[in-house]
Structure formats: C-alpha cells, structure tokens
Write a protein that holds these residues in place. Structure first.
Motif, PDB file in Angstrom:
ATOM      1  N   SER A   1       0.821  -1.221   0.000  1.00 15.44           N
ATOM      2  CA  SER A   1       0.000   0.000   0.000  1.00 15.44           C
ATOM      3  C   SER A   1       0.848   1.261   0.000  1.00 15.44           C
ATOM      4  N   THR A   2       1.880   1.280   0.841  1.00 15.39           N
ATOM      5  CA  THR A   2       2.725   2.474   0.879  1.00 15.39           C
ATOM      6  C   THR A   2       3.529   2.609  -0.412  1.00 15.39           C
ATOM      7  N   ALA A   3       3.921   1.484  -0.997  1.00 17.98           N
ATOM      8  CA  ALA A   3       4.683   1.549  -2.254  1.00 17.98           C
ATOM      9  C   ALA A   3       3.837   2.164  -3.370  1.00 17.98           C
ATOM     10  N   ILE A   4       2.587   1.756  -3.476  1.00 24.09           N
ATOM     11  CA  ILE A   4       1.744   2.309  -4.547  1.00 24.09           C
ATOM     12  C   ILE A   4       1.427   3.778  -4.264  1.00 24.09           C
ATOM     13  N   ALA A   5       1.322   4.153  -2.989  1.00 22.41           N
ATOM     14  CA  ALA A   5       1.111   5.563  -2.649  1.00 22.41           C
ATOM     15  C   ALA A   5       2.330   6.393  -3.049  1.00 22.41           C
ATOM     16  N   GLN A   6       3.530   5.859  -2.796  1.00 19.04           N
ATOM     17  CA  GLN A   6       4.755   6.548  -3.191  1.00 19.04           C
ATOM     18  C   GLN A   6       4.805   6.728  -4.703  1.00 19.04           C
ATOM     19  N   PHE A   7       4.473   5.673  -5.421  1.00 19.39           N
ATOM     20  CA  PHE A   7       4.466   5.711  -6.885  1.00 19.39           C
ATOM     21  C   PHE A   7       3.454   6.738  -7.402  1.00 19.39           C
ATOM     22  N   ALA A   8       2.269   6.750  -6.795  1.00 22.99           N
ATOM     23  CA  ALA A   8       1.225   7.683  -7.229  1.00 22.99           C
ATOM     24  C   ALA A   8       1.647   9.136  -6.997  1.00 22.99           C
TER      25      ALA A   8
ATOM     26  N   VAL B   1      11.860  13.218  -1.930  1.00 24.55           N
ATOM     27  CA  VAL B   1      12.387  14.575  -2.044  1.00 24.55           C
ATOM     28  C   VAL B   1      11.966  15.119  -3.408  1.00 24.55           C
ATOM     29  N   PHE B   2      11.444  16.357  -3.434  1.00 27.61           N
ATOM     30  CA  PHE B   2      10.986  16.914  -4.702  1.00 27.61           C
ATOM     31  C   PHE B   2      11.481  18.340  -4.892  1.00 27.61           C
ATOM     32  N   GLY B   3      11.522  18.750  -6.156  1.00 21.81           N
ATOM     33  CA  GLY B   3      11.965  20.101  -6.489  1.00 21.81           C
ATOM     34  C   GLY B   3      12.110  20.264  -7.986  1.00 21.81           C
TER      35      GLY B   3
ATOM     36  N   LEU C   1       3.630  14.375  -9.150  1.00 24.43           N
ATOM     37  CA  LEU C   1       4.668  15.408  -9.225  1.00 24.43           C
ATOM     38  C   LEU C   1       5.250  15.481 -10.639  1.00 24.43           C
ATOM     39  N   ALA C   2       5.539  14.328 -11.227  1.00 27.02           N
ATOM     40  CA  ALA C   2       6.116  14.286 -12.587  1.00 27.02           C
ATOM     41  C   ALA C   2       5.166  14.921 -13.593  1.00 27.02           C
ATOM     42  N   GLU C   3       3.857  14.655 -13.451  1.00 27.51           N
ATOM     43  CA  GLU C   3       2.873  15.252 -14.367  1.00 27.51           C
ATOM     44  C   GLU C   3       2.865  16.770 -14.280  1.00 27.51           C
TER      45      GLU C   3
END
Length: 108
Positions: free
Chosen positions: A35-42, A84-86, A47-49
């Motif tokens: 569940s946490t893995a798919i949340a991370q992926f989503a 981490v995002f930016g 963010l990528a979109e």
C-alpha cells in the motif's frame, strides 16, 4: 530539493487488522508495504505530471528518531520512505536493465 514527502505506516492499524483477521495476520505487514509503495508511486507520478522532479529515498532507520522528534510523530508510526521533490536540474541518466527474458517468466 524544495520539500520532502514522508511516508509512514501506522503499526497500530496493522496490529489491529492482524488481531481482527488472524487467518491473514502474517500478510498484513506485507500488504501494508504494498500500500505504501503504490502511494509513493502515485505521488511521484503526480509530481512528474506537474513537471516537478523527485527522488525516492530510504534513509530509515538512520533518520527515524530525528524525524519523529522534529515533527512530533507518534512512536507507532513507522517511517518507510522519503520522497524529495523540487526542480529538474538535469535529465535522468540511462539505466541498465537485465534482459526481459531473464527477468520475466511466462507459464501456461
């Protein structure tokens, strides 16, 4: 990076489900990881979109105590990953993969 998304699993919830559904008790930690893995992926895809770069990190348990103290996180929440995002400073480099014939098996 501009910010970080922290992904936690509430161990009380997992334990409660294990007690409620004893037949599947051994599976709940595994399903929680899924569940946490798919949340991370989503979240990464969202963010990528939006044109935001991200990097998924797993510094736990090294940072767990400091994160919990800094953000007053309950002790029964288990840190699983940090996203981490930016801004995107450069394109991602090429990544080598094992050939599909070695990675995947077809039966039937």
């Amino acid at each position: 990076g501009v910010g970080t998304v922290l992904f936690f699993e509430d161990q009380h919830v997992i334990k409660g489900l294990q007690e409620q559904f004893e037949t599947y008790a051994d599976n709940f930690p595994i399903w929680s990881e899924h569940s946490t893995a798919i949340a991370q992926f989503a979240v990464w895809n969202i963010l990528a979109e939006q044109g935001i770069g991200a990097s998924l990190q797993h510094y736990n348990p090294i940072i767990d105590e400091k994160i919990n103290a800094t953000f007053n996180v309950p002790a029964h929440w288990k840190l699983r990953a940090q996203l981490v995002f930016g801004s995107i400073e450069d394109e991602a480099g090429e990544k080598a993969f094992i050939e599909d014939e070695s990675r995947f098996k077809t039966f039937g």
